[in-house]
Scaffold this active site. Structure first.
Site, PDB file in Angstrom:
ATOM      1  N   LEU A 190       4.019 -12.228   4.905  1.00 33.08           N
ATOM      2  CA  LEU A 190       4.319 -10.875   4.442  1.00 33.08           C
ATOM      3  C   LEU A 190       5.719 -10.480   4.889  1.00 33.08           C
ATOM      4  O   LEU A 190       6.137 -10.823   5.994  1.00 33.08           O
ATOM      5  CB  LEU A 190       3.329  -9.879   5.056  1.00 33.08           C
ATOM      6  N   GLU A 191       6.425  -9.740   4.053  1.00 31.55           N
ATOM      7  CA  GLU A 191       7.731  -9.212   4.440  1.00 31.55           C
ATOM      8  C   GLU A 191       7.660  -7.692   4.385  1.00 31.55           C
ATOM      9  O   GLU A 191       7.251  -7.117   3.381  1.00 31.55           O
ATOM     10  CB  GLU A 191       8.821  -9.723   3.496  1.00 31.55           C
ATOM     11  N   TYR A 222       2.285   2.907   3.348  1.00 32.53           N
ATOM     12  CA  TYR A 222       3.558   2.413   3.873  1.00 32.53           C
ATOM     13  C   TYR A 222       4.723   2.830   2.973  1.00 32.53           C
ATOM     14  O   TYR A 222       5.775   3.255   3.462  1.00 32.53           O
ATOM     15  CB  TYR A 222       3.523   0.896   4.038  1.00 32.53           C
ATOM     16  N   ALA A 223       4.558   2.713   1.659  1.00 32.31           N
ATOM     17  CA  ALA A 223       5.640   3.047   0.731  1.00 32.31           C
ATOM     18  C   ALA A 223       6.095   4.494   0.906  1.00 32.31           C
ATOM     19  O   ALA A 223       7.292   4.784   0.855  1.00 32.31           O
ATOM     20  CB  ALA A 223       5.192   2.808  -0.704  1.00 32.31           C
ATOM     21  N   ARG A 224       5.170   5.397   1.179  1.00 30.62           N
ATOM     22  CA  ARG A 224       5.503   6.813   1.348  1.00 30.62           C
ATOM     23  C   ARG A 224       6.269   7.080   2.639  1.00 30.62           C
ATOM     24  O   ARG A 224       6.787   8.170   2.849  1.00 30.62           O
ATOM     25  CB  ARG A 224       4.233   7.657   1.310  1.00 30.62           C
ATOM     26  N   LYS A 244       0.841  -1.203   0.000  1.00 27.03           N
ATOM     27  CA  LYS A 244       0.000   0.000   0.000  1.00 27.03           C
ATOM     28  C   LYS A 244       0.875   1.251   0.000  1.00 27.03           C
ATOM     29  O   LYS A 244       1.927   1.290   0.630  1.00 27.03           O
ATOM     30  CB  LYS A 244      -0.938  -0.010   1.205  1.00 27.03           C
ATOM     31  N   SER A 245       0.388   2.286  -0.671  1.00 21.08           N
ATOM     32  CA  SER A 245       1.168   3.519  -0.800  1.00 21.08           C
ATOM     33  C   SER A 245       1.381   4.215   0.540  1.00 21.08           C
ATOM     34  O   SER A 245       2.380   4.909   0.729  1.00 21.08           O
ATOM     35  CB  SER A 245       0.508   4.471  -1.797  1.00 21.08           C
ATOM     36  N   GLN A 255       0.092 -23.194   4.446  1.00 20.94           N
ATOM     37  CA  GLN A 255       0.829 -22.606   5.574  1.00 20.94           C
ATOM     38  C   GLN A 255      -0.111 -21.859   6.510  1.00 20.94           C
ATOM     39  O   GLN A 255      -1.078 -21.254   6.080  1.00 20.94           O
ATOM     40  CB  GLN A 255       1.965 -21.712   5.089  1.00 20.94           C
ATOM     41  N   TYR A 279      -0.054 -25.299  -8.338  1.00 26.11           N
ATOM     42  CA  TYR A 279       0.802 -25.340  -7.141  1.00 26.11           C
ATOM     43  C   TYR A 279       0.449 -26.545  -6.280  1.00 26.11           C
ATOM     44  O   TYR A 279       1.328 -27.234  -5.767  1.00 26.11           O
ATOM     45  CB  TYR A 279       0.623 -24.036  -6.359  1.00 26.11           C
TER      46      TYR A 279
END
Length: 188
Positions: free
Chosen positions: A136-137, A114-116, A111-112, A180, A170
């Site tokens: 998630l990483e 977090y990216a910002r 999501k932007s 998982q 898969y």
């Protein structure tokens, strides 16, 4: 291959259990306070981070080896948020459990919001007939500690439907991350 709309996502989640729990709308507030949005969007689904985290530490290791990963490289943490050290990363899992149809492949983008802030969310594609909680990483690319929130949106999943079903899914090839449940570390 075409991207799938909110109508398709709702139908697949409600009739086939593709996403559980599923939010048919876009949630932007919780208990009267603003949150990072999650739920169904026009052409995707915004996933949430659960309360389980594994925060990377370099106390016990000198080399990060994906073929021989040392579990002591992480500190387990549970909470409503997680502080990621500068220039480090943390693993988490989604609140949502996914069951991907045989003719669908997903791409997941951070999501932007977090990216910002210099926080990058990385997730590999969900392959046809993969199912499970998504690991998630979160990478903190800043020289300062960074905060991520459990129970709030962190990434958007885009669904692409192929022109025909794949020959081998898969599930067919017994993928190592099939089914998982917790935050899953690398498996070589």
């Amino acid at each position: 291959m075409s991207i799938k709309s909110d109508k398709w996502i709702r139908r697949m989640a409600e009739q086939h259990g593709m996403i559980e729990p599923f939010e048919p709308g876009q949630i932007r507030q919780q208990d009267g306070r603003k949150i990072i949005s999650y739920g169904t969007s026009s052409y995707g689904y915004d996933i949430r981070c659960a309360r389980e985290f594994k925060v990377f530490t370099n106390i016990h290791s000198t080399v990060v080896d994906p073929k021989n990963f040392d579990e002591k490289s992480f500190v387990d943490f549970e909470g409503d948020y997680c502080i990621i050290p500068p220039n480090s990363f943390a693993l988490a899992r989604t609140v949502e459990y996914f069951r991907i149809p045989r003719d669908v492949l997903t791409v997941c983008l951070g999501k932007s919001t977090y990216a910002r802030c210099g926080i990058i969310v990385n997730v590999t594609p969900f392959e046809p007939e993969w199912e499970g909680y998504v690991t998630l990483e979160f990478s903190n690319t800043t020289p300062l500690p960074a905060k991520i929130y459990a129970g709030e949106g962190c990434a958007q999943v885009l669904f692409f439907q192929g022109d025909e079903e794949c020959a081998v899914s898969y599930k067919d090839r017994n993928g190592k991350y099939q089914g998982q449940h917790g935050v899953t570390l690398p498996k070589a």
